[in-house]
Design an enzyme around this catalytic site. Sequence first.
Site, short mmCIF file in Angstrom:
data_model
loop_
_atom_site.label_atom_id
_atom_site.label_comp_id
_atom_site.label_asym_id
_atom_site.label_seq_id
_atom_site.Cartn_x
_atom_site.Cartn_y
_atom_site.Cartn_z
N CYS A 108 4.73 5.82 -0.29
CA CYS A 108 5.30 7.10 -1.49
C CYS A 108 5.99 6.34 -2.62
CB CYS A 108 5.30 8.35 -0.67
SG CYS A 108 7.14 7.86 -0.23
N CYS A 117 2.12 8.35 -5.98
CA CYS A 117 2.24 7.96 -6.43
C CYS A 117 2.53 7.25 -7.67
CB CYS A 117 3.89 6.81 -6.02
SG CYS A 117 2.82 6.02 -4.69
N CYS A 145 2.26 2.86 -7.89
CA CYS A 145 2.45 2.22 -6.68
C CYS A 145 2.04 0.41 -7.60
CB CYS A 145 1.69 2.47 -5.58
SG CYS A 145 2.80 3.39 -4.85
#
Length: 129
Positions: free
Chosen positions: A9, A83, A87
């Site tokens: 996350c 995210c 990411c």
Amino acid sequence: MKKNILFVCIENANRSQMAQGFANIYGKDNVNAFSAGSKPSGKINPKAIAAMKEFGYDMTNHISKSLDDIPDIEYDYVVTMGCGDACPYVKTRHREDWNIPDPKDLEPVAFLKVRDMIGEKVKGLIESL
């Protein structure tokens, strides 16, 4: 052979930490669970620690980590928690995005609903291994 699962996350303070905890609970000896954040906050949210304590899981020794802090291996599963583009790429055989809302600023009841959503999704993933 144990499966390596990484949960990612943004802050590595709530969602991915709880997912790692659930993977350890439900996966027991069958998984190596990791978590990291694309922009780690440096601390675990006390609400997340308290929420997982209800499941008998102690996160007081967990630390908020970046993707640079985890093993540089090919993971069996990488699960991102919503995210999106934040990411970066991680070597993996399977990738999933669960698009789970960040519970950081939610009231306790709503926070626990997100925790339970994460728990159910992790349980389903573990059962599918």
